[in-house]
Scaffold this motif. Structure first.
Motif, PDB file in Angstrom:
ATOM      1  N   VAL A  66       1.068  -0.984   0.288  1.00 21.84           N
ATOM      2  CA  VAL A  66      -0.152   0.280   0.422  1.00 21.84           C
ATOM      3  C   VAL A  66       0.660   1.130   0.238  1.00 21.84           C
ATOM      4  O   VAL A  66       0.794   1.986  -0.517  1.00 21.84           O
ATOM      5  N   VAL A  67       1.724   1.780   0.657  1.00 20.73           N
ATOM      6  CA  VAL A  67       2.626   2.491   0.797  1.00 20.73           C
ATOM      7  C   VAL A  67       3.454   2.389  -0.944  1.00 20.73           C
ATOM      8  O   VAL A  67       3.350   3.839  -1.165  1.00 20.73           O
ATOM      9  N   CYS A  68       3.652   1.598  -0.967  1.00 19.39           N
ATOM     10  CA  CYS A  68       4.842   1.734  -2.329  1.00 19.39           C
ATOM     11  C   CYS A  68       3.779   2.045  -3.619  1.00 19.39           C
ATOM     12  O   CYS A  68       3.597   3.177  -4.152  1.00 19.39           O
ATOM     13  N   LEU A  69       2.716   1.719  -3.654  1.00 17.90           N
ATOM     14  CA  LEU A  69       1.626   2.052  -4.549  1.00 17.90           C
ATOM     15  C   LEU A  69       1.089   3.117  -4.389  1.00 17.90           C
ATOM     16  O   LEU A  69       1.160   4.653  -5.628  1.00 17.90           O
ATOM     17  N   VAL A  70       0.246   3.392  -3.391  1.00 16.76           N
ATOM     18  CA  VAL A  70       0.027   5.013  -3.068  1.00 16.76           C
ATOM     19  C   VAL A  70       0.791   6.248  -3.020  1.00 16.76           C
ATOM     20  O   VAL A  70       0.534   7.142  -3.879  1.00 16.76           O
ATOM     21  N   SER A  71       1.994   5.823  -2.617  1.00 17.23           N
ATOM     22  CA  SER A  71       2.946   6.531  -2.085  1.00 17.23           C
ATOM     23  C   SER A  71       3.343   7.555  -3.466  1.00 17.23           C
ATOM     24  O   SER A  71       3.994   7.870  -4.209  1.00 17.23           O
ATOM     25  N   PHE A  72       3.731   6.030  -4.903  1.00 19.70           N
ATOM     26  CA  PHE A  72       4.254   6.980  -6.001  1.00 19.70           C
ATOM     27  C   PHE A  72       3.836   6.933  -7.136  1.00 19.70           C
ATOM     28  O   PHE A  72       4.505   7.913  -7.779  1.00 19.70           O
ATOM     29  N   TRP A  73       2.221   6.072  -6.897  1.00 22.42           N
ATOM     30  CA  TRP A  73       1.210   7.421  -7.511  1.00 22.42           C
ATOM     31  C   TRP A  73       0.589   8.856  -7.690  1.00 22.42           C
ATOM     32  O   TRP A  73       1.017  10.032  -8.336  1.00 22.42           O
ATOM     33  N   VAL A  74       1.115   8.997  -6.236  1.00 19.24           N
ATOM     34  CA  VAL A  74       0.543  10.211  -5.933  1.00 19.24           C
ATOM     35  C   VAL A  74       1.579  11.088  -6.167  1.00 19.24           C
ATOM     36  O   VAL A  74       1.810  12.215  -6.235  1.00 19.24           O
ATOM     37  N   GLY A  75       3.094  10.868  -5.684  1.00 22.62           N
ATOM     38  CA  GLY A  75       3.503  11.356  -5.744  1.00 22.62           C
ATOM     39  C   GLY A  75       4.241  11.779  -7.345  1.00 22.62           C
ATOM     40  O   GLY A  75       4.470  12.659  -7.573  1.00 22.62           O
ATOM     41  N   PHE A  76       4.034  10.536  -7.893  1.00 21.17           N
ATOM     42  CA  PHE A  76       4.125  10.724  -9.774  1.00 21.17           C
ATOM     43  C   PHE A  76       3.817  12.073 -10.351  1.00 21.17           C
ATOM     44  O   PHE A  76       4.070  12.762 -11.313  1.00 21.17           O
ATOM     45  N   LEU A  77       2.484  11.775 -10.017  1.00 18.69           N
ATOM     46  CA  LEU A  77       1.105  12.433 -10.538  1.00 18.69           C
ATOM     47  C   LEU A  77       1.576  13.870  -9.894  1.00 18.69           C
ATOM     48  O   LEU A  77       1.190  14.942 -10.625  1.00 18.69           O
ATOM     49  N   THR A  78       1.910  14.215  -9.296  1.00 15.53           N
ATOM     50  CA  THR A  78       2.238  15.504  -8.501  1.00 15.53           C
ATOM     51  C   THR A  78       3.297  16.077  -8.713  1.00 15.53           C
ATOM     52  O   THR A  78       2.792  17.864  -8.947  1.00 15.53           O
ATOM     53  N   SER A  79       4.100  15.248  -8.873  1.00 15.78           N
ATOM     54  CA  SER A  79       5.369  16.102  -9.408  1.00 15.78           C
ATOM     55  C   SER A  79       5.589  16.104 -10.746  1.00 15.78           C
ATOM     56  O   SER A  79       6.238  17.328 -11.198  1.00 15.78           O
ATOM     57  N   THR A  80       4.746  16.010 -11.332  1.00 20.32           N
ATOM     58  CA  THR A  80       4.537  15.910 -13.016  1.00 20.32           C
ATOM     59  C   THR A  80       3.818  16.921 -12.821  1.00 20.32           C
ATOM     60  O   THR A  80       4.053  18.073 -14.417  1.00 20.32           O
ATOM     61  N   VAL A  81       2.965  17.403 -12.152  1.00 20.60           N
ATOM     62  CA  VAL A  81       1.606  18.580 -12.883  1.00 20.60           C
ATOM     63  C   VAL A  81       2.972  19.615 -12.034  1.00 20.60           C
ATOM     64  O   VAL A  81       2.878  20.484 -13.034  1.00 20.60           O
ATOM     65  N   LEU A  82       2.943  19.827 -10.985  1.00 22.26           N
ATOM     66  CA  LEU A  82       4.000  20.281 -10.750  1.00 22.26           C
ATOM     67  C   LEU A  82       5.738  21.273 -11.989  1.00 22.26           C
ATOM     68  O   LEU A  82       5.277  22.443 -12.278  1.00 22.26           O
ATOM     69  N   ALA A  83       6.063  20.151 -12.035  1.00 22.65           N
ATOM     70  CA  ALA A  83       7.182  20.419 -12.862  1.00 22.65           C
ATOM     71  C   ALA A  83       7.477  21.207 -14.139  1.00 22.65           C
ATOM     72  O   ALA A  83       7.340  21.526 -14.713  1.00 22.65           O
ATOM     73  N   GLY A  84       5.598  19.896 -14.962  1.00 24.15           N
ATOM     74  CA  GLY A  84       4.848  21.171 -15.786  1.00 24.15           C
ATOM     75  C   GLY A  84       4.641  22.580 -16.309  1.00 24.15           C
ATOM     76  O   GLY A  84       4.890  23.381 -17.093  1.00 24.15           O
ATOM     77  N   LEU A  85       4.020  22.822 -14.477  1.00 23.77           N
ATOM     78  CA  LEU A  85       3.505  24.079 -14.516  1.00 23.77           C
ATOM     79  C   LEU A  85       4.814  24.675 -14.442  1.00 23.77           C
ATOM     80  O   LEU A  85       4.601  25.505 -15.539  1.00 23.77           O
ATOM     81  N   ALA A  86       5.776  24.211 -13.741  1.00 29.33           N
ATOM     82  CA  ALA A  86       6.704  25.350 -14.123  1.00 29.33           C
ATOM     83  C   ALA A  86       7.085  25.563 -14.952  1.00 29.33           C
ATOM     84  O   ALA A  86       8.398  26.748 -14.886  1.00 29.33           O
ATOM     85  N   GLU A  87       7.786  24.593 -15.828  1.00 30.41           N
ATOM     86  CA  GLU A  87       8.540  24.554 -17.170  1.00 30.41           C
ATOM     87  C   GLU A  87       8.261  25.642 -18.041  1.00 30.41           C
ATOM     88  O   GLU A  87       8.317  26.131 -18.618  1.00 30.41           O
TER      89      GLU A  87
END
Length: 262
Positions: free
Chosen positions: A60-81
């Motif tokens: 649960v920790v691996c799957l949930v934290s990965f997907w939340v982290g992946f989506l969050t970092s991808t959105v924020l990096a896209g907005l920053a770029e």
């Protein structure tokens, strides 16, 4: 691109997530990591949970934290770029932004399973998670292997009326536009010129003749040769060999427009 949280960055993040989720190797890696952590039982889980509980907890920790982290970092990096920040800075900010929800998820799990104090846990974990998130985000970008993807051949279109603004000496065979403050540099097969206009105005006037691929770049469809990915960066390769960067929030639209459906 509007200076608000828009659906462009979110659309790109969801596109990348669907692509990643469709890869069997990704799921094999996630299962392997969860099993290893469940068997080893780090951070006191070996002593406090039975083996089935450990595997369930870490899955649960691996799957949930990965997907939340992946989506969050991808959105924020896209907005920053999209706001003109360099790609490495955008990746770092995305990783830092993702560390807060990831730390929150792990702290909530610890509070639910072990009865730990949520706020104490998040204060303890956040610095470590921030460092790990930035490193993982950077490695994810670098480890994406090089790839060259052919694109759908474009039909020879009628010249848009907008191209009449180009000086006669450089012709109307428009290749690309690049934003320069309040001007746009228009490049043709015979030369280039500076026009007082905006990328948004030019993009709307040119319509299907080309694609906006970056906050600062537009390219003509008939001049696009391939899409190239290298170390996480997506580039448009033109027929004359020039390479044009594709902004994060434009990637899903560019792929959809240029690649054949699978």
């Amino acid at each position: 691109m509007p200076n608000v949280v828009n659906d462009s960055a979110v659309t790109y993040a969801l596109f990348e997530a669907r692509d990643l989720a469709s890869r069997p190797r990704f799921w094999l890696v996630m299962i392997g990591v969860s099993l290893v952590l469940g068997l080893v039982g780090p951070f006191g889980t070996f002593e406090t949970l039975p083996i089935a509980g450990r595997i369930s907890y870490w899955s649960v920790v691996c799957l949930v934290s990965f997907w939340v982290g992946f989506l969050t970092s991808t959105v924020l990096a896209g907005l920053a770029e999209d706001r003109g920040l360099p790609d490495p800075v955008a990746v770092m900010l995305g990783g830092l932004g993702a560390s807060l929800p990831i730390a929150g998820i792990v702290s909530a799990m610890d509070a639910a399973v072990f009865g730990a104090s949520f706020w104490s846990e998040i204060a303890r974990l956040l610095p470590y998670v921030a460092v790990i998130s930035v490193v993982v985000a950077a490695l994810f970008e670098v480890m994406i292997g090089p790839d060259t993807i052919p694109v759908i051949a474009a039909e020879t279109p009628d010249l848009p009326e907008w191209t009449r603004r180009l000086p006669a000496e450089i012709g109307r065979d428009l290749i690309a536009l690049q934003a320069q403050d309040h001007y746009v540099t228009a490049r043709t097969s015979k030369g280039e010129t500076l026009l007082r206009t905006s990328m948004t105005e030019a993009e709307e006037a040119l319509g299907a003749y080309g694609l906006r691929v970056h906050r600062s770049w537009w390219v003509a469809r008939q001049w696009i040769d391939t899409i190239e990915t290298r170390k996480g960066r997506l580039m448009i390769v033109l027929r004359d060999g020039a390479r044009v960067p594709v902004g994060r929030v434009y990637r899903s639209a560019v792929r959809k427009a240029l690649q054949r459906p699978k």
